[in-house]
Design an enzyme around this catalytic site. Structure first.
Site, PDB file in Angstrom:
ATOM      1  N   ALA A 187       0.813  -1.229   0.000  1.00 48.08           N
ATOM      2  CA  ALA A 187       0.000   0.000   0.000  1.00 48.08           C
ATOM      3  C   ALA A 187       0.843   1.274   0.000  1.00 48.08           C
ATOM      4  CB  ALA A 187      -0.949  -0.008   1.190  1.00 48.08           C
TER       5      ALA A 187
ATOM      6  N   ASN B 115      -3.092  -6.866  -2.523  1.00 51.83           N
ATOM      7  CA  ASN B 115      -2.783  -6.002  -3.662  1.00 51.83           C
ATOM      8  C   ASN B 115      -1.333  -6.102  -4.126  1.00 51.83           C
ATOM      9  OD1 ASN B 115      -2.953  -3.328  -5.337  1.00 51.83           O
ATOM     10  ND2 ASN B 115      -1.324  -2.986  -3.829  1.00 51.83           N
TER      11      ASN B 115
ATOM     12  N   SER C 268      -5.716  -9.775 -12.460  1.00 50.69           N
ATOM     13  CA  SER C 268      -5.415  -8.952 -13.640  1.00 50.69           C
ATOM     14  C   SER C 268      -6.067  -9.588 -14.852  1.00 50.69           C
ATOM     15  CB  SER C 268      -3.893  -8.891 -13.861  1.00 50.69           C
ATOM     16  OG  SER C 268      -3.608  -8.405 -15.161  1.00 50.69           O
TER      17      SER C 268
ATOM     18  N   TYR D 272       3.693 -13.672 -14.660  1.00 49.16           N
ATOM     19  CA  TYR D 272       2.663 -12.772 -14.120  1.00 49.16           C
ATOM     20  C   TYR D 272       1.258 -13.347 -14.366  1.00 49.16           C
ATOM     21  CZ  TYR D 272       0.254  -8.273 -13.316  1.00 49.16           C
ATOM     22  OH  TYR D 272      -0.562  -7.274 -12.863  1.00 49.16           O
TER      23      TYR D 272
ATOM     24  N   ILE E 170      -4.092   0.177 -15.958  1.00 48.72           N
ATOM     25  CA  ILE E 170      -4.312   1.281 -15.017  1.00 48.72           C
ATOM     26  C   ILE E 170      -3.042   2.124 -14.958  1.00 48.72           C
ATOM     27  CG2 ILE E 170      -4.894   1.860 -12.622  1.00 48.72           C
ATOM     28  CD1 ILE E 170      -7.114   0.208 -14.094  1.00 48.72           C
TER      29      ILE E 170
HETATM   30  P1  NAD Z   1       2.978  -0.622  -8.127  1.00 51.02           P
HETATM   31  O1  NAD Z   1       4.255  -1.218  -8.607  1.00 51.02           O
HETATM   32  O2  NAD Z   1       2.788   0.835  -8.211  1.00 51.02           O
HETATM   33  O3  NAD Z   1       2.676  -1.091  -6.635  1.00 51.02           O
HETATM   34  C1  NAD Z   1       2.998  -2.365  -6.160  1.00 51.02           C
HETATM   35  C2  NAD Z   1       3.095  -2.311  -4.654  1.00 51.02           C
HETATM   36  O4  NAD Z   1       3.424  -3.630  -4.157  1.00 51.02           O
HETATM   37  C3  NAD Z   1       4.211  -1.369  -4.155  1.00 51.02           C
HETATM   38  O5  NAD Z   1       3.748  -0.674  -3.026  1.00 51.02           O
HETATM   39  C4  NAD Z   1       5.322  -2.337  -3.778  1.00 51.02           C
HETATM   40  O6  NAD Z   1       6.202  -1.853  -2.796  1.00 51.02           O
HETATM   41  C5  NAD Z   1       4.503  -3.497  -3.234  1.00 51.02           C
HETATM   42  N1  NAD Z   1       5.263  -4.753  -3.147  1.00 51.02           N
HETATM   43  C6  NAD Z   1       6.007  -5.342  -4.111  1.00 51.02           C
HETATM   44  N2  NAD Z   1       6.563  -6.476  -3.627  1.00 51.02           N
HETATM   45  C7  NAD Z   1       6.138  -6.601  -2.343  1.00 51.02           C
HETATM   46  C8  NAD Z   1       6.381  -7.559  -1.320  1.00 51.02           C
HETATM   47  N3  NAD Z   1       7.158  -8.630  -1.530  1.00 51.02           N
HETATM   48  N4  NAD Z   1       5.820  -7.364  -0.097  1.00 51.02           N
HETATM   49  C9  NAD Z   1       5.042  -6.274   0.143  1.00 51.02           C
HETATM   50  N5  NAD Z   1       4.781  -5.343  -0.805  1.00 51.02           N
HETATM   51  C10 NAD Z   1       5.333  -5.505  -2.017  1.00 51.02           C
HETATM   52  O7  NAD Z   1       1.837  -1.380  -8.995  1.00 51.02           O
HETATM   53  P2  NAD Z   1       0.269  -1.110  -9.124  1.00 51.02           P
HETATM   54  O8  NAD Z   1       0.007  -0.770 -10.545  1.00 51.02           O
HETATM   55  O9  NAD Z   1      -0.237  -0.227  -8.061  1.00 51.02           O
HETATM   56  O10 NAD Z   1      -0.282  -2.607  -8.919  1.00 51.02           O
HETATM   57  C11 NAD Z   1      -0.917  -3.035  -7.733  1.00 51.02           C
HETATM   58  C12 NAD Z   1      -1.531  -4.397  -8.002  1.00 51.02           C
HETATM   59  O11 NAD Z   1      -2.436  -4.314  -9.096  1.00 51.02           O
HETATM   60  C13 NAD Z   1      -0.514  -5.475  -8.385  1.00 51.02           C
HETATM   61  O12 NAD Z   1      -0.883  -6.710  -7.833  1.00 51.02           O
HETATM   62  C14 NAD Z   1      -0.636  -5.519  -9.892  1.00 51.02           C
HETATM   63  O13 NAD Z   1      -0.219  -6.756 -10.415  1.00 51.02           O
HETATM   64  C15 NAD Z   1      -2.118  -5.289 -10.066  1.00 51.02           C
HETATM   65  N6  NAD Z   1      -2.502  -4.822 -11.385  1.00 51.02           N
HETATM   66  C16 NAD Z   1      -2.067  -3.618 -11.853  1.00 51.02           C
HETATM   67  C17 NAD Z   1      -2.452  -3.213 -13.132  1.00 51.02           C
HETATM   68  C18 NAD Z   1      -2.020  -1.902 -13.720  1.00 51.02           C
HETATM   69  O14 NAD Z   1      -2.336  -1.659 -14.895  1.00 51.02           O
HETATM   70  N7  NAD Z   1      -1.336  -1.046 -12.996  1.00 51.02           N
HETATM   71  C19 NAD Z   1      -3.269  -4.044 -13.902  1.00 51.02           C
HETATM   72  C20 NAD Z   1      -3.690  -5.254 -13.376  1.00 51.02           C
HETATM   73  C21 NAD Z   1      -3.314  -5.637 -12.120  1.00 51.02           C
END
Ligand code: NAD
Length: 252
Positions: free
Chosen positions: A15, A95, A147, A160, A193
């Protein structure tokens, strides 16, 4: 909020930024106390503390909890600490996620294993420990971030898409196991996103995706947060085992 209406506690993994930070803020806006999971101390100091402050601006309690969610032990400890700190754990949002893209035939074993550990095993870890707390409470909400890559596949993302497809199966199984205890388990499946995760993608690729999106623009982190907040709300009490796609019409 009246005295007898106790605040719910929400734990949001990963988060510190992006979708997770937006979910934390949105649940705080809805009146939940929020446990903000941060991967390490540096991310807590550089990003997590500001997210907590933004949450507290809504009049709730919010604190950072450090854990690498791929670690079974660290997740157990974090869930125990959150429960002890806030007195309950009512909503868990899985998340946290990473990408390590590459074509199948070139992908290194470590690249595959790391993504599975962070994206998929984390859901087992948190759902197991948070689920146990919620079973004792006889209520709870678990929301997993999958996703569209897990539903439809995506070239360059064998690791992924495997992790995100697994999350769908885990959501269904947990929904079946935990339903009789008043716990709902659902997933959201975002498309494209705008976040730090997608900002790094090549402009040419982004243009190709954009052409396929019916609404004609990428999603915002708040679009996912709003859907998660709905699934966490009383209004969604009879919804479980579902995958809500949030993609502006990318996949249909
Ligand atoms: P982001 O990279 O901005 O955020 C990811 C977060 O996860 C960061 O806060 C990071 O520090 C944390 N993280 C990573 N490894 C970790 C670990 N081992 N322990 C604890 N925290 C950890 O990415 P986002 O775009 O905000 O994505 C959030 C979620 O949404 C992810 O699961 C991603 O796969 C999913 N998602 C994102 C998209 C998109 O288009 N952005 C699309 C589909 C799914």
């Amino acid at each position: 909020m009246s005295e007898e209406q106790k605040r719910k506690t929400a734990l949001v993994t990963g988060a510190t930024r992006g979708i997770g930070a937006a979910v934390a803020r949105r649940l705080a806006q809805d009146g939940c106390n929020v446990a903000i999971n941060c991967l390490n101390e540096q991310l807590r100091d550089e990003q997590g503390l500001a997210v907590a402050e933004a949450c507290r601006a809504f009049g709730v309690e919010a604190e950072c909890f450090i854990a690498d969610v791929s670690s079974h032990d660290q997740c157990r400890e974090m869930v125990d600490t959150v429960k002890a700190r806030f007195g309950s754990l009512d909503i868990a949002v899985n998340n946290a996620g990473i990408t390590a893209d590459g074509l199948l035939v070139r992908m290194k074993e470590e690249q595959y294993d790391k993504v599975i550990a962070v994206n998929q095993k984390s859901v087992f870890n948190i759902t197991k420990f948070a689920g146990a707390v919620m079973m004792r409470q006889r209520s709870g909400r678990i929301i997993n971030v999958s996703s569209v890559a897990g539903l439809y596949g995506n070239p360059g993302q064998i690791n992924y898409s495997a992790s995100k497809a697994a999350i769908v199966g885990m959501t269904l199984t947990a929904a079946k196991e935990l339903g009789s205890r008043g716990i709902t388990v659902n997933a959201v499946a975002p498309g494209f996103i705008r976040s730090d995760m997608t900002d790094v993608l090549a402009e040419e690729y982004k243009k190709k995706v954009l052409d396929l999106i019916s609404l004609g623009h990428f999603g915002e982190i708040e679009d996912v947060a709003n859907a998660v907040a709905f699934l966490a709300s009383d209004g969604a009490r009879y919804i479980t085992g579902q995958v809500l796609v949030i993609d502006g019409g990318l996949m249909m």
